[in-house]
Scaffold this motif. Structure first.
Motif, mmCIF file in Angstrom:
data_model
loop_
_atom_site.group_PDB
_atom_site.id
_atom_site.type_symbol
_atom_site.label_atom_id
_atom_site.label_comp_id
_atom_site.label_asym_id
_atom_site.label_seq_id
_atom_site.Cartn_x
_atom_site.Cartn_y
_atom_site.Cartn_z
ATOM 1 N N ALA A 245 77.691 40.204 71.634
ATOM 2 C CA ALA A 245 76.998 41.438 72.000
ATOM 3 C C ALA A 245 75.855 41.750 71.049
ATOM 4 C CB ALA A 245 77.989 42.602 72.034
ATOM 5 N N GLU A 246 76.055 41.483 69.752
ATOM 6 C CA GLU A 246 75.050 41.834 68.744
ATOM 7 C C GLU A 246 74.885 40.725 67.714
ATOM 8 O OE1 GLU A 246 75.007 46.156 67.456
ATOM 9 O OE2 GLU A 246 77.105 45.920 68.082
ATOM 10 N N PRO A 247 74.302 39.597 68.075
ATOM 11 C CA PRO A 247 74.024 38.571 67.057
ATOM 12 C C PRO A 247 72.979 39.100 66.081
ATOM 13 C CG PRO A 247 72.967 38.009 69.138
ATOM 14 C CD PRO A 247 73.826 39.200 69.412
ATOM 15 N N ARG A 248 73.246 38.967 64.788
ATOM 16 C CA ARG A 248 72.364 39.578 63.785
ATOM 17 C C ARG A 248 71.534 38.564 63.008
ATOM 18 N NH1 ARG A 248 74.189 44.867 62.849
ATOM 19 N NH2 ARG A 248 72.233 45.127 61.727
ATOM 20 N N HIS A 249 71.998 37.328 62.887
ATOM 21 C CA HIS A 249 71.223 36.332 62.151
ATOM 22 C C HIS A 249 70.196 35.684 63.081
ATOM 23 C CE1 HIS A 249 70.237 32.757 59.754
ATOM 24 N NE2 HIS A 249 70.720 33.421 58.723
ATOM 25 N N PRO A 250 68.984 35.417 62.605
ATOM 26 C CA PRO A 250 67.969 34.796 63.463
ATOM 27 C C PRO A 250 68.423 33.488 64.101
ATOM 28 C CG PRO A 250 66.952 35.621 61.462
ATOM 29 C CD PRO A 250 68.429 35.802 61.282
ATOM 30 N N HIS A 317 81.800 42.049 60.415
ATOM 31 C CA HIS A 317 80.620 41.290 60.841
ATOM 32 C C HIS A 317 79.814 40.901 59.599
ATOM 33 C CE1 HIS A 317 77.296 40.915 64.137
ATOM 34 N NE2 HIS A 317 77.275 39.904 63.287
ATOM 35 N N ARG A 318 79.889 39.630 59.218
ATOM 36 C CA ARG A 318 79.216 39.146 58.002
ATOM 37 C C ARG A 318 77.980 38.330 58.375
ATOM 38 N NH1 ARG A 318 82.765 36.180 53.829
ATOM 39 N NH2 ARG A 318 83.215 34.768 55.564
ATOM 40 N N VAL A 319 76.880 38.582 57.669
ATOM 41 C CA VAL A 319 75.612 37.920 57.961
ATOM 42 C C VAL A 319 74.953 37.491 56.654
ATOM 43 C CG1 VAL A 319 73.356 38.123 59.069
ATOM 44 C CG2 VAL A 319 75.302 39.356 60.013
ATOM 45 N N ALA A 320 74.415 36.273 56.629
ATOM 46 C CA ALA A 320 73.688 35.776 55.460
ATOM 47 C C ALA A 320 72.193 35.817 55.761
ATOM 48 C CB ALA A 320 74.139 34.356 55.118
ATOM 49 N N CYS A 321 71.628 37.018 55.712
ATOM 50 C CA CYS A 321 70.193 37.199 55.956
ATOM 51 C C CYS A 321 69.719 38.406 55.166
ATOM 52 C CB CYS A 321 69.916 37.387 57.446
ATOM 53 S SG CYS A 321 68.180 37.701 57.851
ATOM 54 N N HIS A 322 68.617 38.242 54.433
ATOM 55 C CA HIS A 322 68.082 39.344 53.638
ATOM 56 C C HIS A 322 67.625 40.517 54.508
ATOM 57 C CE1 HIS A 322 68.297 36.901 50.069
ATOM 58 N NE2 HIS A 322 67.418 36.025 50.517
ATOM 59 N N TYR A 323 67.162 40.232 55.720
ATOM 60 C CA TYR A 323 66.517 41.252 56.542
ATOM 61 C C TYR A 323 67.220 41.454 57.882
ATOM 62 C CZ TYR A 323 62.839 40.419 53.104
ATOM 63 O OH TYR A 323 62.128 40.273 51.930
ATOM 64 N N ALA A 324 68.536 41.263 57.911
ATOM 65 C CA ALA A 324 69.276 41.394 59.174
ATOM 66 C C ALA A 324 69.112 42.790 59.772
ATOM 67 C CB ALA A 324 70.755 41.085 58.949
ATOM 68 N N ALA A 325 69.194 43.820 58.946
ATOM 69 C CA ALA A 325 69.077 45.192 59.454
ATOM 70 C C ALA A 325 67.670 45.471 59.972
ATOM 71 C CB ALA A 325 69.441 46.193 58.353
ATOM 72 N N GLU A 326 66.644 45.015 59.231
ATOM 73 C CA GLU A 326 65.257 45.258 59.638
ATOM 74 C C GLU A 326 64.911 44.515 60.924
ATOM 75 O OE1 GLU A 326 66.308 44.528 56.716
ATOM 76 O OE2 GLU A 326 65.504 45.904 55.212
ATOM 77 N N ILE A 327 65.472 43.303 61.105
ATOM 78 C CA ILE A 327 65.222 42.541 62.327
ATOM 79 C C ILE A 327 65.894 43.216 63.510
ATOM 80 C CG2 ILE A 327 65.705 40.351 63.500
ATOM 81 C CD1 ILE A 327 65.418 38.984 60.766
#
Length: 365
Positions: A245-250, A317-327
């Protein structure tokens, strides 16, 4: 309760050169610092493109590949630190269903011999008759007749051979089964049957699965929790429904955008993400974020130099991205200046294309 915990697991393979003097000149970082937890009775799906290290990680859990560093804790015991003989005695509790059902079965042994071999090695069944009785029961559970005992692997279809592979794992009474691309070599209609069989066996026997695949539809169908791997590392992990539903990593968003949707209206309006370039070599991975060389949202400096860690954004929900929230909120948009276009310039006059135009890396139809 956690049945399996991986803590910063690394699997490196040495690169050797030399004729007279064999020397190590580097390492292939097949798995580089993976940490995850699998609960008892859960199905954990591990996805990623070919070469990302997911199969190597699965084999490392069983110590079929040597672990360079890190901890693999199974039911309170660190498998990475076990002596070889203790690991051999423990291995019946962890079994694997291999990708190639024919290649994983000995063509010179009949089915009874294949299934009874592991039982005899681990002391399951005091006599041949006891082992045969158990084998017949397991074959019934996987949908094969008792008459299959005397037949050889080449006499079965691909789906039947995969059922035999599942039966070989089940006769050893495991707690955890690692399924390495269990349906990728099968027809689509047979894939559904095998996946449903795995779910039925899990409910009946209380099994725990680690399912390794690159087919996102397969993983979504069977998994409770999903981890996405890229170049030896986890880049995103979440409950199955949340991830889809909500993929967060590019990288996860790019994978999801490649899955066709059987609704023309949705298919025509959803986001398309095209990644440029090839997967970097694990023998020489990029500095900073491993994905920055292909990421449409790459930002200079930080993405190039600082490796992101898996950060919990809430709800597991764990994500390895510096800008996950901004994206996610649109603050950062995909930029052609930072991520060059996938397609080269098109000569003027080509029908259907603007002369000298370029396709953006990420587009929304």
């Amino acid at each position: 309760m956690s049945l399996l915990e991986l803590d910063d697991v690394k699997v490196y393979f040495p690169v050797r050169r030399g004729v007279l003097f064999d020397r190590v000149v580097g390492h292939v970082q097949a798995v580089d610092g993976v940490s995850l937890t699998i609960e008892a009775g859960q199905t954990y799906g591990l996805v990623g493109e070919s070469g990302c290290g997911k199969t190597t990680l699965g084999r490392a859990v069983l110590r079929l590949n040597d672990i360079t560093s890190g901890r693999v804790v199974f039911d309170g015991t660190d498998l990475a630190a076990l002596p070889d003989e203790e690991m051999r005695r423990t291995r019946h509790r962890l079994q694997m269903v291999f990708q190639d059902p024919l290649g994983s079965l000995n063509p010179r042994q009949n089915i009874e011999s294949i299934l009874a071999e592991g039982m005899a090695a681990h002391g399951i069944g005091a006599t041949r008759e006891e082992r045969r009785k158990k084998i017949v029961e397991i074959l019934r559970r996987v949908g094969l007749p008792a008459g299959a005992l005397s037949r050889y692997p080449h006499e079965f279809s691909g789906g039947q051979r995969q059922r035999i592979g599942i039966a070989r794992a089940l006769v050893l009474e495991p707690d955890l089964i690692i399924c390495d691309e269990p349906v990728s070599a099968l027809d689509v209609s047979i894939q559904a049957q095998v996946l449903n069989l795995l779910e039925e066996l899990q409910d009946a026997l209380g099994l725990t699965y680690l399912v390794i695949a690159h087919d996102l539809a397969v993983v979504r169908h069977i998994s409770d929790r999903i981890g996405v791997m890229y170049l030896g590392s986890l880049v995103e992990e979440a409950p199955s429904d949340t991830l889809y539903a909500e993929p967060r990593h590019p990288y996860t968003r790019a994978l999801m955008s490649a899955v066709p949707v059987p609704d023309p209206d949705v298919e025509d309006s959803r986001e398309r993400i095209l990644l440029r370039g090839d997967l970097p070599s694990p023998a020489n991975p990029p500095a900073g974020c491993r994905f920055h060389t292909r990421c449409p949202w790459r930002q200079p400096e930080r993405c190039d130099t600082e490796r992101p860690s898996l950060t919990d954004l809430g709800g597991g929900h764990r994500v390895a991205c510096h800008y996950a929230a901004e994206i996610a909120d649109g603050t950062i948009q995909p930029t052609r200046d930072l991520a060059p276009p996938v397609l080269k310039e098109v000569p003027a006059g080509v029908p259907g294309q603007a002369g000298g135009g370029e396709e953006p890396v990420a587009t929304t139809s």
